[in-house]
Design a protein around this motif. Structure first.
Motif, PDB file in Angstrom:
ATOM      1  N   GLY A  18      -3.500  26.436 -36.043  1.00 13.13           N
ATOM      2  CA  GLY A  18      -3.528  26.636 -37.483  1.00 13.13           C
ATOM      3  C   GLY A  18      -3.707  28.094 -37.851  1.00 13.13           C
ATOM      4  N   GLY A  63       1.203  30.702 -37.028  1.00 13.43           N
ATOM      5  CA  GLY A  63       2.314  29.872 -37.486  1.00 13.43           C
ATOM      6  C   GLY A  63       3.399  29.823 -36.431  1.00 13.43           C
ATOM      7  N   LEU A 113       3.147  22.242 -49.034  1.00 15.49           N
ATOM      8  CA  LEU A 113       2.191  21.879 -47.978  1.00 15.49           C
ATOM      9  C   LEU A 113       1.563  23.120 -47.355  1.00 15.49           C
ATOM     10  CD1 LEU A 113       3.835  18.986 -45.942  1.00 15.49           C
ATOM     11  CD2 LEU A 113       1.763  18.872 -47.304  1.00 15.49           C
ATOM     12  N   GLY A 114       2.378  24.191 -47.255  1.00 18.29           N
ATOM     13  CA  GLY A 114       1.858  25.450 -46.730  1.00 18.29           C
ATOM     14  C   GLY A 114       0.749  25.989 -47.610  1.00 18.29           C
ATOM     15  N   ASN A 155      -2.831  24.065 -47.834  1.00 19.19           N
ATOM     16  CA  ASN A 155      -3.827  24.257 -46.782  1.00 19.19           C
ATOM     17  C   ASN A 155      -4.138  25.730 -46.511  1.00 19.19           C
ATOM     18  OD1 ASN A 155      -4.059  21.371 -45.961  1.00 19.19           O
ATOM     19  ND2 ASN A 155      -1.893  21.664 -45.631  1.00 19.19           N
ATOM     20  N   GLU A 197      -5.943  29.471 -46.987  1.00 22.29           N
ATOM     21  CA  GLU A 197      -7.371  29.821 -47.146  1.00 22.29           C
ATOM     22  C   GLU A 197      -7.753  29.992 -48.615  1.00 22.29           C
ATOM     23  OE1 GLU A 197      -7.802  33.248 -44.655  1.00 22.29           O
ATOM     24  OE2 GLU A 197      -7.579  32.035 -42.849  1.00 22.29           O
ATOM     25  N   GLN A 256       7.290  28.457 -45.204  1.00 18.39           N
ATOM     26  CA  GLN A 256       6.211  27.459 -45.120  1.00 18.39           C
ATOM     27  C   GLN A 256       5.012  28.034 -44.350  1.00 18.39           C
ATOM     28  OE1 GLN A 256       6.804  23.985 -42.569  1.00 18.39           O
ATOM     29  NE2 GLN A 256       6.366  22.678 -44.327  1.00 18.39           N
ATOM     30  N   GLN A 257       5.320  28.714 -43.243  1.00 18.89           N
ATOM     31  CA  GLN A 257       4.239  29.289 -42.430  1.00 18.89           C
ATOM     32  C   GLN A 257       3.621  30.511 -43.106  1.00 18.89           C
ATOM     33  OE1 GLN A 257       2.921  27.927 -39.804  1.00 18.89           O
ATOM     34  NE2 GLN A 257       4.405  26.299 -39.529  1.00 18.89           N
ATOM     35  N   THR A 317       0.999  29.599 -45.704  1.00 25.37           N
ATOM     36  CA  THR A 317      -0.333  29.160 -45.238  1.00 25.37           C
ATOM     37  C   THR A 317      -1.281  30.357 -45.128  1.00 25.37           C
ATOM     38  OG1 THR A 317       0.259  29.429 -42.921  1.00 25.37           O
ATOM     39  CG2 THR A 317       0.562  27.243 -43.835  1.00 25.37           C
ATOM     40  N   GLY A 318      -0.696  31.551 -45.155  1.00 28.03           N
ATOM     41  CA  GLY A 318      -1.519  32.759 -45.051  1.00 28.03           C
ATOM     42  C   GLY A 318      -1.643  33.247 -43.628  1.00 28.03           C
ATOM     43  N   ASN A 319      -0.924  32.586 -42.687  1.00 30.58           N
ATOM     44  CA  ASN A 319      -0.973  33.037 -41.295  1.00 30.58           C
ATOM     45  C   ASN A 319      -0.309  34.400 -41.161  1.00 30.58           C
ATOM     46  OD1 ASN A 319      -2.261  30.843 -40.147  1.00 30.58           O
ATOM     47  ND2 ASN A 319      -0.369  29.679 -39.939  1.00 30.58           N
ATOM     48  N   CYS A 372       2.000  19.973 -38.310  1.00 32.42           N
ATOM     49  CA  CYS A 372       0.804  19.665 -39.108  1.00 32.42           C
ATOM     50  C   CYS A 372      -0.374  20.534 -38.675  1.00 32.42           C
ATOM     51  CB  CYS A 372       0.427  18.194 -38.972  1.00 32.42           C
ATOM     52  SG  CYS A 372       1.561  17.106 -39.817  1.00 32.42           S
ATOM     53  N   LYS A 373      -0.506  20.701 -37.350  1.00 35.27           N
ATOM     54  CA  LYS A 373      -1.614  21.524 -36.851  1.00 35.27           C
ATOM     55  C   LYS A 373      -1.478  22.959 -37.323  1.00 35.27           C
ATOM     56  CE  LYS A 373      -3.077  19.070 -32.712  1.00 35.27           C
ATOM     57  NZ  LYS A 373      -3.198  19.142 -31.255  1.00 35.27           N
ATOM     58  N   THR A 374      -0.249  23.498 -37.289  1.00 33.94           N
ATOM     59  CA  THR A 374      -0.076  24.885 -37.736  1.00 33.94           C
ATOM     60  C   THR A 374      -0.276  24.996 -39.245  1.00 33.94           C
ATOM     61  OG1 THR A 374       2.302  24.712 -38.061  1.00 33.94           O
ATOM     62  CG2 THR A 374       1.576  25.386 -35.878  1.00 33.94           C
ATOM     63  N   LEU A 375      -0.114  23.877 -39.943  1.00 31.67           N
ATOM     64  CA  LEU A 375      -0.364  23.892 -41.396  1.00 31.67           C
ATOM     65  C   LEU A 375      -1.828  23.534 -41.702  1.00 31.67           C
ATOM     66  CD1 LEU A 375       2.919  22.196 -42.707  1.00 31.67           C
ATOM     67  CD2 LEU A 375       2.325  24.611 -42.793  1.00 31.67           C
ATOM     68  N   ARG A 376      -2.638  23.564 -40.661  1.00 33.20           N
ATOM     69  CA  ARG A 376      -4.101  23.384 -40.769  1.00 33.20           C
ATOM     70  C   ARG A 376      -4.508  22.005 -41.280  1.00 33.20           C
ATOM     71  NH1 ARG A 376      -4.914  29.184 -43.692  1.00 33.20           N
ATOM     72  NH2 ARG A 376      -4.196  30.447 -41.956  1.00 33.20           N
ATOM     73  N   MET A 377      -3.758  21.002 -40.947  1.00 33.48           N
ATOM     74  CA  MET A 377      -4.144  19.647 -41.361  1.00 33.48           C
ATOM     75  C   MET A 377      -5.099  19.062 -40.329  1.00 33.48           C
ATOM     76  SD  MET A 377      -0.595  17.962 -42.610  1.00 33.48           S
ATOM     77  CE  MET A 377       0.523  18.806 -43.697  1.00 33.48           C
ATOM     78  N   ARG A 393      -5.368  13.647 -41.580  1.00 30.62           N
ATOM     79  CA  ARG A 393      -4.339  14.068 -42.541  1.00 30.62           C
ATOM     80  C   ARG A 393      -2.957  14.074 -41.851  1.00 30.62           C
ATOM     81  NH1 ARG A 393      -1.050  14.835 -45.762  1.00 30.62           N
ATOM     82  NH2 ARG A 393      -0.855  16.396 -47.394  1.00 30.62           N
TER      83      ARG A 393
END
Lengths: 266, 257
Positions: free
Chosen positions: A86, A89, A109-110, A113, A115, A159-160, A163-165, B156-161, B165
């Protein structure tokens, strides 16, 4: 060309991967430093180059925290803490997206989740901004199956990014592309690296020329005679060689020679 | 013409309809010619269908069977979904694996046990239906889960789920369209079983009861008529469930060939 190598952002220490008696990866050590250039907001682009089937994808999964190595550790961030799934990415070769969600919903979805919490309105604005930047605005209501490979790749990247990665791992981003498309993907990757100073793109590929043309640092992963398991056999500092950050690099004689020599080292 | 005899050829919808009509006509023609004393001809069956449908008890029997099937299917679906989803939690995996193996248990030997534990005919029929359907549902759902690309879990793991979830996103929401597909495929089993369980307790009537009564009096035209009605209702439900899947989950309509 002025630049400074600063803090270590990612460090892999003594990575070994074994499946039973089969040694896949052996004693892998590497460091990624933050490179800063005056008056420029630019991230790092690193390549891991190796033959097909050498264990690149395994290393890719270890660096992203998805798989654990048999021994060794991957440390990440300014405080160099052990990597967790997580925090990095990944953009796989086949650009996996959720087929039951629209492109907008996939991108959301990105953000859901990431931060920093955002309101629904903010999320909508951010998604539209990124979609516009990556030429995807007219596709937001479509489903992934309705997009071309290149469009899916862009969605997967955004998408990645959302997420802020800051660390993004690309598995064979040039695989199966023609020359024109390789140029487009190269531009795309550079665009992503310019989004944030700490953005670090790690490209895992067997395409030597495309990787070297875009990277500031490259590592060769190969087998050594008489020893089981692939390891890093060479590090190439393209910045030091004066071969980084140049759009006309593919025409440079020194670069052409470097690519030719590299083929024998894999 | 050559196209319809060549493998992997794609034919237009008009050709498909023509093929169906021609083959149906040939089959009916043969049936009419070969039919006689034992095997009722299509014309006799057709008139028996009409007589059955207009009979006063037909709709009561039809709705009794339909109600029983839908009730049994709904409960079975709920149980099978819970068991299948929970199979991803290690502690519940042995239970799911055992339920899959229950396909090989024959109902006949267990009817007496079910009779002892149920209070009336309706409960007995529902229990047997559920016991018969759930293992097939679980088997189908587990194969859907097994076919999920592991990269979806990794995404899903890389999207921090979280793991829960991830289960919700990839398995429950992501494969919701497959639930309808599994339901469609297994409706046939439930529909086939209904005639068997209705024979155990005939007080509520039903298409199965009609079939057994017709067989008892060796009224073959009636037997074929009821069989045809059961067949057509099954085909209709198959079609409706397929349509419902496309309507509820529009992405299943996207042709990626």
């Amino acid at each position: 060309m002025e630049f400074t190598r600063e803090k270590v952002l990612l460090k892999a220490e003594n990575i070994n991967l074994k499946y039973g008696e089969n040694h896949i990866l052996r004693d892998i050590n590497l460091e990624i430093q933050n490179i800063t250039r005056p008056n420029l907001n630019q991230g790092q682009v690193i390549s891991l180059i190796g033959r097909s089937g050498i264990g690149k994808t395994q290393l890719f999964k270890i660096l992203s925290g998805l798989n654990k190595p048999t021994t060794g550790k991957v440390l990440i961030g300014e405080d160099l803490h052990p990597v967790q799934a997580g925090e990095v990415g990944i953009i796989p070769q086949n650009y996996i997206l959720f087929n039951h969600r629209s492109i907008f919903s996939n991108l959301k979805l990105g953000l859901d989740n990431c931060e920093k919490p955002h309101t629904e309105e903010e999320k909508k604005t951010i998604i539209h901004e990124h979609a516009k930047l990556f030429d995807l605005e007219q596709h937001l209501n479509k489903y992934p199956q309705q997009l071309s490979g290149g469009q899916r790749q862009r969605v997967s990247i955004i998408q990645q990014v959302l997420t802020g990665n800051k660390f993004l791992l690309f598995d064979e981003p040039f695989s199966g592309l023609d020359a024109l498309m390789i140029d487009k993907v190269t531009d795309l990757l550079l665009k992503v690296s310019l989004l944030h100073e700490h953005n670090t793109l790690i490209i895992v590929s067997h395409d030597i020329e495309s990787c070297l043309a875009i990277s500031d640092t490259a590592w060769i992963i190969a087998n050594q005679q008489g020893q089981q398991g692939a390891t890093i056999t060479e590090m190439i500092d393209l910045v030091h060689l004066g071969l980084a950050w140049r759009s006309d690099i593919r025409l440079d004689k020194q670069f052409i020679e470097l690519v030719a020599n590299m083929k024998y080292k894999l | 013409m050559k196209k319809i005899f060549t493998p992997l050829q794609i034919v237009d919808s008009k050709t498909v309809v023509t093929l169906v009509v021609v083959q149906l006509a040939i089959a009916l023609g043969f049936w009419q010619i070969l039919g006689g004393e034992l095997l009722p001809t299509p014309t006799k069956v057709l008139s028996a269908i009409f007589a059955t449908v207009v009979s006063p008890s037909f709709f009561d029997d039809f709705f009794a069977s339909l109600g029983l099937t839908l009730q049994g299917m709904s409960i079975s679906l709920f149980i099978a979904l819970v068991v299948s989803y929970m199979s991803l939690v290690p502690v519940f995996k042995p239970l799911a694996d055992f339920m899959v193996k229950c396909r090989y248990l024959t109902l006949t030997g267990l009817i007496f046990v079910f009779t002892l534990y149920t209070h009336d005919g309706h409960q007995l029929k529902i229990s047997l239906l559920i016991f018969g359907i759930v293992p097939f549902f679980v088997t189908s759902f587990l194969s859907v889960i097994a076919a999920i690309n592991t990269q979806e879990y990794e995404l899903c793991k890389t999207l921090r789920m979280s793991n829960w979830r991830t289960l919700l996103e990839v398995v429950i929401i992501g494969k919701l369209d497959q639930v309808l597909e599994v339901l469609r495929q297994n409706f046939a089993i439930a529909w086939m079983m209904i005639t068997m369980v209705e024979g155990l307790s005939m007080s509520e009537g039903g298409l199965g009861t009609m079939l057994i009564k017709s067989s008892k009096y060796i009224n073959m035209a009636n037997v074929f008529a009821v069989l045809f009605i059961i067949f057509m209702i099954g085909v209709l439900f198959d079609y409706l469930l397929g349509k419902a899947r496309h309507w509820l989950f529009p992405y299943t309509k996207i042709n990626v060939r």
